[in-house]
Scaffold this active site. Structure first.
Site, mmCIF file in Angstrom:
data_model
loop_
_atom_site.group_PDB
_atom_site.id
_atom_site.type_symbol
_atom_site.label_atom_id
_atom_site.label_comp_id
_atom_site.label_asym_id
_atom_site.label_seq_id
_atom_site.Cartn_x
_atom_site.Cartn_y
_atom_site.Cartn_z
ATOM 1 N N GLY B 15 0.737 -0.935 -0.083
ATOM 2 C CA GLY B 15 0.236 -0.158 -0.360
ATOM 3 C C GLY B 15 0.777 1.991 -0.044
ATOM 4 N N THR B 16 1.739 1.520 0.738
ATOM 5 C CA THR B 16 2.837 2.390 0.572
ATOM 6 C C THR B 16 2.493 4.230 0.704
ATOM 7 O OG1 THR B 16 3.799 0.706 -0.219
ATOM 8 C CG2 THR B 16 4.579 2.577 0.122
ATOM 9 N N THR B 17 3.548 4.436 1.531
ATOM 10 C CA THR B 17 3.971 5.355 1.286
ATOM 11 C C THR B 17 5.735 5.730 0.884
ATOM 12 O OG1 THR B 17 2.735 6.275 2.972
ATOM 13 C CG2 THR B 17 4.421 7.966 2.160
#
Lengths: 284, 236
Positions: B15-17
């Site tokens: 999903g990540t940032t």
């Protein structure tokens, strides 16, 4: 009369008992005895190159023979020896330069291009069904490591130099190059010096009419504050003319005449001479 | 078909940032550490900042498998390029190789990447390579699902010519803000700083990060209460 290479010089895939490959040495002779001389120097802001072009026919249009070839935006190549062989090498170099930029997104570093050209030249010394290239290459370019000058021999070795000369007049040219203070010279001055050197080594009696093609390769973004390219080239031409006048007053007539056939161009543009030359008065 | 096994069969996605920021003298790359399969957190301490060469790193987002395989290929090509050239590759070359792979395989890949590093010709550089394979050189770049919440933040907080400390603090603050709002981002904040002196990795566990609006303090576990002196449970 038997010569040194007898018996072991038939094929490029044969060594002689003393460890030489004669076909490669003969290819080098094709370069050394070549009528045209190529001279190049690495100046502080770029590379300057010049080629002496011998005119063999009265019917040739002036400025029609091009001997300095562009390999991509930042490199120029000139060669001494068999011209058709040289054309092949230039075509290969162009392909390599484009291929590198497609793969890596930056212009090919000059060192990398020299290595690829050298390895291509070397390739033709490995197989009996190919003959070595009969021409030596002088490659000048400008990349992020600054101006660089390379020389590639028919054997496939490449050298990085500050000054290079190939062809008939190379010894005399090299003597002149060594006298120059290259670290303080700009390309514009370099081009004038090269014109003087080529005029100096040309032997009118032997070789007759000639043209000189000169170019410089430098980072144009460093010179945006200078005058427009056309005007700059005109000034350079005037300065060259003046220098040649100084050089040899007594045979100035002939030099003057020959000078009309010079073309001097930068890495961006090429300038034609304005005055046509009456060719049938060449030998008078 | 909702057969209740979505959380084990869904593809691993980050999903990540991810963030890459240039400062005066180098770059700072930052990322969270959550890898999810559906709603299950498959890895809560993953390392999304991967090495390509000594001086170039890449932040990975999107499909974990896709971004890993692209990184592996690029590392291989760059290694050969470095040997051929006889000197370290530039950041631009690394980014271009990533872009060529992303673009040519755009129908098969789902990965957004941020390439950042330092070389002696251009200094610190950041290249964003989103889905589809565009390449764009930027002073800073953000990516991943959590980046949606950071566009306004960077518009206000970014400035040219920051120091190393300012850049690192900006990155940590930004990732932690995204973690607070994005369910697909979480875990620790990892940063990698690259400059002429080399590479430094840092990790900021959750409890070192500031609490934002409406975030709760960490609660004591009931287990702590049970383990305390009193033998009677429920009486602390």
């Amino acid at each position: 009369m038997t010569t040194v290479g007898t018996g072991y010089d038939r094929s490029v895939t044969t060594f002689s008992p003393d460890g030489r490959v004669f076909q490669i040495e003969y290819a080098a002779k094709a370069v050394d005895n070549s009528g045209t001389t190529v001279v190049a120097i690495r100046c502080k802001d770029g590379v300057a190159m010049g080629v002496e072009i011998l005119i063999t026919s009265n019917m040739l249009l002036p400025n029609s023979i091009e001997r300095i070839h562009s390999v991509h935006r930042h490199c120029r190549m000139a060669f001494a020896g068999l011209a058709a062989d040289g054309r092949q090498i230039v075509a290969k170099a162009k392909a390599e330069a484009i291929d590198y930029e497609s793969a890596y997104g930056e212009p090919i570093p000059v060192k990398e291009l020299a290595e690829r050209v050298a390895s291509y030249v070397h390739l033709s010394t490995l197989y009996s069904w190919l003959r070595p290239f009969g021409c030596g290459v002088i490659l000048g370019g400008y990349d992020r490591d600054g101006p660089q000058l390379y020389m590639i021999e028919p054997s496939g070795v490449s050298y990085r130099c500050f000054g290079a000369a190939m062809g008939n007049g190379r010894q005399a040219a090299k003597t002149e190059i060594v006298k120059l203070k290259l670290s303080e010279m700009t390309c514009q001055q370099g081009v004038i010096e090269i014109s003087k050197i080529i005029h100096g080594i040309h032997d009118d009696a032997m070789d007759g009419v000639f043209e000189v093609e000169v170019c410089w390769i430098r980072d144009e973004s460093n010179h945006q504050h200078e005058e427009e390219p056309d005007y700059l080239q005109e000034k350079t031409m005037e300065a060259t003319k003046a220098a040649l006048e100084e050089m040899d007053a007594d045979s100035f007539d002939r030099f003057h005449y020959n000078f009309l056939q010079h073309h001097v161009y930068s890495s961006k543009k090429r300038m034609q001479n304005s005055q046509p030359s009456p060719r049938n008065t060449a030998k008078s | 078909m909702d057969d209740g096994y979505g959380h084990v069969t869904a593809p691993h996605s980050m999903g990540t940032t991810i963030i890459g920021v240039t400062y005066d003298g180098g770059v700072v790359l930052g990322a969270d550490s959550r890898t999810s399969t559906g709603v299950y957190v498959a890895n809560r301490a993953s390392d999304k900042i991967t090495q390509l060469t000594d001086n170039v790193y890449v932040c990975r987002s999107g499909s974990a498998a896709d971004s890993q395989i692209v990184s592996d290929y690029v590392r291989y090509y760059l290694h050969q390029h470095t040997i051929q050239l006889g000197q370290p590759s530039t950041v631009k070359v690394a980014a271009n190789i990533v872009r060529l792979l992303s673009y040519s395989n755009k129908n098969f890949l789902q990965t957004g990447l941020i390439v950042g590093g330092w070389d002696k010709y251009e200094g610190g550089k950041i290249y964003g390579i989103p889905l589809g394979g565009t390449i764009i050189e930027q002073p800073f770049s953000i990516g991943g699902s959590g980046s949606s919440y950071l566009y306004g933040f960077f518009d206000q907080a970014w400035k040219e010519g920051m120091t190393r400390e300012e850049a690192e603090q900006l990155v940590v603050k930004a990732v932690s803000l995204a973690i607070a709002r994005d369910g697909a981002s979480g875990g620790v904040v990892r940063t990698v700083t690259i400059n002429k002196d080399g590479v430094t990795r840092k990790c900021y566990p959750g409890d070192t990060l500031p609490l934002w609006h409406e975030e709760l303090e960490p609660q004591n576990s009931l287990l702590d209460i049970l383990a305390s002196a009193s033998p009677e449970p429920m009486i602390s």
